[in-house]
Design an enzyme around this catalytic site. Structure first.
Site, mmCIF file in Angstrom:
data_model
loop_
_atom_site.group_PDB
_atom_site.id
_atom_site.type_symbol
_atom_site.label_atom_id
_atom_site.label_comp_id
_atom_site.label_asym_id
_atom_site.label_seq_id
_atom_site.Cartn_x
_atom_site.Cartn_y
_atom_site.Cartn_z
ATOM 1 C CG ASP A 122 6.947 4.057 2.258
ATOM 2 O OD1 ASP A 122 7.109 2.983 2.497
ATOM 3 O OD2 ASP A 122 6.623 5.025 2.850
ATOM 4 C CG ASP A 146 8.846 0.096 4.954
ATOM 5 O OD1 ASP A 146 8.527 1.138 4.101
ATOM 6 O OD2 ASP A 146 7.795 -0.121 5.723
ATOM 7 C CG ASP A 171 -0.141 -0.023 2.616
ATOM 8 O OD1 ASP A 171 0.823 -0.685 2.588
ATOM 9 O OD2 ASP A 171 -0.572 0.658 3.428
ATOM 10 C CD GLU A 193 4.046 0.908 6.908
ATOM 11 O OE1 GLU A 193 4.799 1.170 7.871
ATOM 12 O OE2 GLU A 193 3.828 1.851 6.106
ATOM 13 C CD GLU A 194 2.847 4.145 3.993
ATOM 14 O OE1 GLU A 194 3.028 4.658 5.155
ATOM 15 O OE2 GLU A 194 3.773 3.917 3.313
#
Ligand SMILES: NCCCC(=O)N[C@@H](Cc1c[nH]cn1)C(=O)O
Ligand SMILES: [Zn+2]
Ligand SMILES: [Zn+2]
Length: 498
Positions: free
Chosen positions: A141, A203, A110, A175-176
């Site tokens: 990212d 990351d 994501d 994750e974001e």
């Protein structure tokens, strides 16, 4: 399939690198295709795209020959009462030879939001190459590094070479927005991790142009401080001057959190910070860090500290408090004369060893209550801890750090920490007790979360080579270790002359 010949590993390495160089345009094209999918996890309207992104990733991993499991992560409840499905999480396994090391790679597909009007020079979802840099949302990212790992595995397959390690993947799609459900997923799949020896995360970014290995991150305690004066917004001509304004109270509270030198004003907050030892202090001297370049990347004229050592220590080993925003406050265009009825201040404290979340929570609440008491305000104050992520520090003597140093080859990588937070690092460490390493391939100027995010073509391709060579180096060291021939022990005894 050709068996792994460790004696011929130099030849194999040359073949792997030649293949990677020769196929770099294909690798770049794959990244372009991934970036074209707007997998922004913060926008429910893009949820289909995010789900598609996870599916494409799963197919790509399956094509490597891995067995792939897609784990249902349930529904995300939205503020308007509606819900949308969370994207599934990927658990995958490639190889299960008990004589080989097993590496688990964690990453996410994501991305942060991105719009042309935010100041992108080119369409964030149409990857564009300029000056050997690949610009697009997710380039560094984290789509670029996830693909680099896949490319590395693919290279062995293409050359019909045995992969010298077993590889597992855990890839997520939120994750974001806080990795919801991932901790439970790890807890509920302990058997997946039982044979994992090493966990690798790529990351984060390097500190300078030099390759780096990251062995620590700060944690984060994120607070909401809500002040409510009434049930609705009011006209400042009609009510200004006769009420206790929620915004006035909140601004006073926020102004009493940190002073202009960056010192946090919450009593006791520094009590648990581990003291700086002479040994640690020396580590900062040798780190290659260009303060001027970092300042240029930031777009800010003056930092709070003037030396490399102070800057690194205040990014890595001291806490800091940042004020992020105020929900409910007027922030639009023009000059609205409103008095907000309820405002929520958002701030967070980056945590370092050995700060404890419940202690910090108590200190923050006590401090805000005591500052608020001075105002003698009738307004309602509510303080809540929204996120509590612990800092992470690894043992740099773990075998995989040695393997990564060997894999990087041309230079000795910088051993760095990171001022930001990857909550999963500490969660993996606590739940699985495995060795965790961050192996960044992106550059300090990649602009994670920012406009015009990029990864350089060279970092993407070199990163693929580093991963491919890391598999071989780790396999060699792991084999030595298994034969009770710990190379580190040998080195020490040779140095001792024994
Ligand atoms: N360089 C890796 C950065 C990853 C990242 O941006 N993590 C977030 C996580 C977070 C912490 N508090 C809320 N979200 C970060 O801000 O560090
Ligand atoms: Zn990320
Ligand atoms: Zn991110």
């Amino acid at each position: 399939m050709l068996p792994l010949e460790t004696n011929g590993s130099e030849d194999l390495m040359t073949d792997l690198f030649t293949y990677i160089d020769g196929h770099q345009d294909e690798f770049v094209q794959s990244l372009k295709e991934w970036i074209a999918i707007p997998s922004d996890s913060s926008d429910p309207l893009l949820r289909k795209e995010l789900i598609k992104m996870v599916e494409i990733t799963a197919e790509r991993i399956q094509a490597l020959g891995a067995t792939v499991e897609l784990i249902d992560m349930g529904q995300e409840q939205l503020n308007d009462g509606q819900s949308v499905p969370f994207p599934k999480a990927i658990l995958a396994q490639l190889g299960n030879d008990p004589s080989k090391a097993t590496i688990c790679f964690y990453g996410h597909v994501d991305v942060q939001p991105a719009k042309m009007e935010d100041g992108w020079i080119t369409d964030p979802y149409n990857m564009t190459e300029r000056n050997e840099n690949l610009y697009g949302r997710g380039a560094t990212d984290n789509k670029g590094p996830v693909l680099a790992w896949i490319n590395a595995v693919d290279t062995y397959k293409a050359l019909n070479q045995e992969i010298p390690v077993n590889i597992k993947f855990i890839i997520e799609g939120v994750e974001e927005t806080g990795s919801q459900g991932l901790e439970d997923l790890i807890k509920g799949n302990s058997s997946f991790f039982s044979d994992v020896d090493y966990i690798v995360i790529s990351d984060n970014v390097r500190l300078s142009r030099k390759p780096a290995l990251t062995y620590g991150t700060r944690g984060d305690a994120y607070f909401f401080v809500e002040v409510q004066s009434g049930t609705k917004d009011l006209h400042s001509g009609t009510f200004g001057g006769i009420i206790h304004e929620s915004m006035r109270d909140l601004v006073y509270l926020l102004a009493n959190l940190v002073d202009s030198s960056g010192h946090i004003l919450i009593p006791g907050i520094y009590d648990d910070v581990s003291p700086l030892t002479e040994e640690e202090r020396k580590l900062y001297d040798d780190i290659d860090f260009d303060l001027e370049e970092h300042q240029n990347n930031s777009g800010v004229n003056t930092f709070l500290y003037s030396t490399k050592e102070e800057i690194l220590q205040h990014l890595w080993r001291y806490p800091c408090l940042s004020i992020h925003g105020i929900e409910g406050a007027f922030s639009g265009y023009g000059s609205k004369t409103v008095i907000p009825g309820k405002v929520i201040g958002k701030f967070s404290i980056r945590l370092v060893p050995d700060m404890k979340i419940p202690v910090v929570n108590k200190q923050v609440i006590n401090h805000l209550k005591s500052v608020f008491a001075k105002l003698k305000s009738p307004n309602k104050l509510v303080v809540t801890l929204q996120i509590g992520a612990l800092p992470w520090i690894a043992n740099v003597n773990d075998l995989q750090y040695e393997a990564a140093r060997n894999a990087i080859r041309k230079v000795t990588p910088e051993m760095i920490r990171d001022g930001s937070t990857i909550p999963l690092a500490r969660i993996f460490q606590d739940l699985t007790k495995k060795s965790i390493m961050m192996l960044p391939i992106g550059g300090a100027d990649d602009g994670e979360h920012s406009q015009n995010e990029k990864i350089s073509r060279s970092n993407y391709i070199q990163g693929t080579k580093i991963f491919a060579s890391f598999f071989l180096e780790l396999a060699k060291l792991h084999k030595d270790l298994q034969m009770n021939n710990d190379p580190l022990t040998i080195k020490t005894s040779q140095q001792n002359g024994s």
